[in-house]
Write an enzyme that holds these catalytic residues in place. Sequence first.
Site, PDB file in Angstrom:
ATOM      1  N   ASN A   1       0.972  -1.160  -0.020  1.00  0.00           N
ATOM      2  CA  ASN A   1      -0.129  -0.148  -0.022  1.00  0.00           C
ATOM      3  C   ASN A   1       0.840   1.103   0.173  1.00  0.00           C
ATOM      4  OD1 ASN A   1      -1.795   2.145   0.575  1.00  0.00           O
ATOM      5  ND2 ASN A   1      -2.139   1.470   2.622  1.00  0.00           N
ATOM      6  N   TRP A   2       0.948   1.783  -1.035  1.00  0.00           N
ATOM      7  CA  TRP A   2       1.919   2.838  -1.127  1.00  0.00           C
ATOM      8  C   TRP A   2       1.380   4.290  -0.600  1.00  0.00           C
ATOM      9  CZ3 TRP A   2       4.273   2.819  -6.906  1.00  0.00           C
ATOM     10  CH2 TRP A   2       5.220   1.617  -6.941  1.00  0.00           C
ATOM     11  N   LYS A   3       0.157   4.495  -0.382  1.00  0.00           N
ATOM     12  CA  LYS A   3      -0.609   5.443   0.169  1.00  0.00           C
ATOM     13  C   LYS A   3      -0.170   6.690  -0.563  1.00  0.00           C
ATOM     14  CE  LYS A   3      -0.287   3.311   4.478  1.00  0.00           C
ATOM     15  NZ  LYS A   3      -0.247   3.527   6.211  1.00  0.00           N
TER      16      LYS A   3
ATOM     17  N   HIS B   1      -9.625   1.536   4.343  1.00  0.00           N
ATOM     18  CA  HIS B   1      -8.451   1.652   5.037  1.00  0.00           C
ATOM     19  C   HIS B   1      -8.656   2.544   6.219  1.00  0.00           C
ATOM     20  CE1 HIS B   1      -4.399   2.666   6.300  1.00  0.00           C
ATOM     21  NE2 HIS B   1      -4.135   1.731   5.695  1.00  0.00           N
TER      22      HIS B   1
ATOM     23  N   GLU C   1      -7.153   4.965   7.363  1.00  0.00           N
ATOM     24  CA  GLU C   1      -6.669   6.420   7.249  1.00  0.00           C
ATOM     25  C   GLU C   1      -8.094   7.099   6.484  1.00  0.00           C
ATOM     26  OE1 GLU C   1      -2.882   5.813   5.458  1.00  0.00           O
ATOM     27  OE2 GLU C   1      -2.096   5.134   7.411  1.00  0.00           O
TER      28      GLU C   1
ATOM     29  N   GLU D   1      -6.130  -4.711  10.494  1.00  0.00           N
ATOM     30  CA  GLU D   1      -4.854  -3.768  10.603  1.00  0.00           C
ATOM     31  C   GLU D   1      -5.380  -2.911  12.064  1.00  0.00           C
ATOM     32  OE1 GLU D   1      -2.572  -2.675   6.699  1.00  0.00           O
ATOM     33  OE2 GLU D   1      -4.355  -1.335   6.767  1.00  0.00           O
TER      34      GLU D   1
ATOM     35  N   GLY E   1       2.582  -1.231   4.178  1.00  0.00           N
ATOM     36  CA  GLY E   1       2.739   0.181   3.815  1.00  0.00           C
ATOM     37  C   GLY E   1       4.027   0.465   3.579  1.00  0.00           C
TER      38      GLY E   1
HETATM   39  P1  PGA Z   1       2.580   0.362   7.576  1.00  0.00           P
HETATM   40  O1  PGA Z   1       1.065   0.571   7.036  1.00  0.00           O
HETATM   41  O2  PGA Z   1       2.960  -1.020   7.096  1.00  0.00           O
HETATM   42  O3  PGA Z   1       3.528   1.530   7.141  1.00  0.00           O
HETATM   43  O4  PGA Z   1       2.295   0.373   9.126  1.00  0.00           O
HETATM   44  C1  PGA Z   1       0.241  -0.514   6.558  1.00  0.00           C
HETATM   45  C2  PGA Z   1      -1.146   0.050   6.186  1.00  0.00           C
HETATM   46  O5  PGA Z   1      -1.353   1.080   6.561  1.00  0.00           O
HETATM   47  O6  PGA Z   1      -1.723  -0.839   5.291  1.00  0.00           O
END
Ligand code: PGA
Length: 248
Positions: free
Chosen positions: A9-11, A94, A96, A166, A233
């Site tokens: 997940n590159w965000k 997600h 976020e 998560e 991430g």
């Molecule tokens: P992280 O993020 O591996 O940077 O903790 C995971 C995600 O948000 O999917």
Amino acid sequence: MRKPFIAGNWKMFKNIKEAKEFSEKFLKLYVPSDVQVAICAPYTQLSTLVESFKGTAIKVGAQNMHYEESGAFTGEISANMLKEIGVDYCIIGHSERRQYFAETDETVNKKLKKAFEYNILPILCVGEKLEERDAGKEFDVVKAQVIKALDRIPEASIEKLTIAYEPVWAIGTGRNATPEQANEMCGFIRSVIAELYSQETADKVIIQYGGSVKPSNITELMNMYEIDGALVGGASLNPTDFIEIVNF
Ligand code: PGA
């Protein structure tokens, strides 16, 4: 047997040039195996990645989509638009997006239905906040998220579902859940699916763990019976780290 599934997940990271650099390096290191790999990138990098990974088993995913077919929804992207450019997966719900973009269990449910309609494979994210775990409510919270997300989704679709557990307190914090905590919750999620549908269907659902997954902790996580993969991430941004995770 469930096929292990590692998704990045590159965000909101990387531009097109950086995505190309990543895929070139990654493809040099990548050896096809029975692990399914996908990268969920920002919208503007999706076509580039689809092109780069053409002819390989590596899939491309988006990080969000709208639940309507089309319409006056300024700034949104539909399932149809993703399908058209060759996207196979989409992260839905997600934390976020729940936290910063008013995603609710209801919109998550609508998005899942639309994704299945267009044969976009959803990665449904669920997970409790730190205060919920501290209050001993993590199982109630996650159960409610799963039940609401899957409301009136037919059993035939569930077989194509991936769920990522998560815990919000583990995302981007460097503090991963212990393999035992992650395994316990992934097993619990499977039991919720079995209650809602059947054990047979529950046994087919891929359940990933996500939250500070890195090369140094992937093996012990993947050794746990209920954990079928990871949503990664930060560590998916670097091709060397990500390949180490893929080759757990
Ligand atoms: P992280 O993020 O591996 O940077 O903790 C995971 C995600 O948000 O999917």
